[in-house]
Scaffold this active site. Structure first.
Site, mmCIF file in Angstrom:
data_model
loop_
_atom_site.group_PDB
_atom_site.id
_atom_site.type_symbol
_atom_site.label_atom_id
_atom_site.label_comp_id
_atom_site.label_asym_id
_atom_site.label_seq_id
_atom_site.Cartn_x
_atom_site.Cartn_y
_atom_site.Cartn_z
ATOM 1 N N HIS A 28 50.881 -59.161 92.231
ATOM 2 C CA HIS A 28 52.222 -58.663 92.257
ATOM 3 C C HIS A 28 52.989 -59.598 91.667
ATOM 4 O O HIS A 28 54.211 -60.155 92.162
ATOM 5 C CB HIS A 28 52.845 -58.507 93.833
ATOM 6 N N SER B 154 43.042 -53.352 100.921
ATOM 7 C CA SER B 154 43.449 -52.016 101.261
ATOM 8 C C SER B 154 43.192 -51.254 99.591
ATOM 9 O O SER B 154 43.082 -50.314 99.652
ATOM 10 C CB SER B 154 44.713 -51.905 101.576
ATOM 11 N N GLU B 155 43.043 -52.277 98.805
ATOM 12 C CA GLU B 155 42.589 -51.511 97.239
ATOM 13 C C GLU B 155 41.460 -51.758 96.824
ATOM 14 O O GLU B 155 41.201 -51.597 95.480
ATOM 15 C CB GLU B 155 43.625 -52.363 96.276
ATOM 16 N N ASN C 5 44.739 -59.111 95.245
ATOM 17 C CA ASN C 5 43.468 -59.281 95.611
ATOM 18 C C ASN C 5 42.570 -59.435 94.334
ATOM 19 O O ASN C 5 43.111 -59.163 93.071
ATOM 20 C CB ASN C 5 42.923 -58.068 96.593
ATOM 21 N N GLY D 45 44.973 -58.873 104.273
ATOM 22 C CA GLY D 45 45.732 -60.048 105.100
ATOM 23 C C GLY D 45 45.573 -61.391 104.952
ATOM 24 O O GLY D 45 46.010 -62.218 105.798
HETATM 25 ZN ZN ZN Z 1 49.393 -54.456 95.286
#
Ligand code: ZN
Length: 218
Positions: free
Chosen positions: A93, A72-73, A28, A43
């Site tokens: 990632h 979500s972060e 993100n 998402g």
């Molecule tokens: Zn992550």
């Protein structure tokens, strides 16, 4: 103002996906403009990220623009803005950054370019994604640095602009790949503190990394 912010965050996400640092929906990006933060939504396929895939929130996380729930972060991003004067946060990632974060406690300085990130890059201890524990561990690992690794998870890069944060994420991935490749050949040699100090002195005297006028034009 938020139109531009959402466009810029979406463009940075697409660029990082194109470079292979963001894969699918993983990772993100956020940037701060005035008192608002534009952050990629949860998402979203980041390679095709559009301005409408970027949600605008206040520093406390209240959504002021956008139809999609933020990443979500979000607490990780907002915590970093609360701690530092940073203008943008990139979480990935990315393949090599994540690889070394599965093994090392710290990415040592093998190459002088790493000093642009502030020195050895700390690996924040593992905690479940999206938790305050993870956010707090990453904020601690970022102390005095432009990047941190997250154990068995990925990387975080910050910057005083969105493009600086993107560059720092790309640099960290290059350094992680360098460490990996060097380790295949033997034991990597780490620059001594004296060698690192000399690099900083040389960089300051030459304005390293900044285009300089040709001598005849000075
Ligand atoms: Zn992550």
């Amino acid at each position: 103002m938020t139109v531009l912010l959402r466009e810029q965050v979406a463009e940075a996400a697409r660029r990082l996906a194109h470079e292979g640092l963001l894969v699918g929906t993983a990772g993100n990006v956020s940037a701060m403009s005035g008192e608002l933060v534009g952050v990629t939504a949860s998402g979203v396929m980041l390679g095709g990220c559009r301005p409408e895939d970027v949600t605008v929130v206040t520093p406390s996380g209240y959504v002021v623009e956008g139809d999609l729930a933020p990443t979500s972060e979000l607490s990780l991003h907002l915590g970093i803005y609360a701690d530092t004067a940073t203008a943008a946060v990139v979480h990935t990632h990315a393949p090599y950054s994540t690889t070394v974060a599965c093994v090392l406690d710290e990415l040592p300085v093998l190459h002088y370019q790493q000093l642009l990130l502030g020195g050895a890059v700390r690996v924040a201890p593992y905690a479940t994604f999206g938790t305050p524990e993870l956010a707090s561990a990453v904020r601690e690992a970022l102390d005095g640095r432009q990047a941190a690794l997250m154990a068995s998870h990925g990387s975080v890069a910050i910057g005083d602009s969105l493009s600086a944060a993107v560059q720092n994420a790309l640099l960290l991935e290059w350094l992680a790949a360098l460490y990996h490749r060097a380790s295949v050949l033997g034991t990597p040699k780490v620059l001594t503190q004296q060698e690192q100090d000399d690099v900083v002195r040389q960089a300051l005297s030459r304005n390293y990394g900044t285009p300089q006028p040709h001598e005849e034009n000075q």
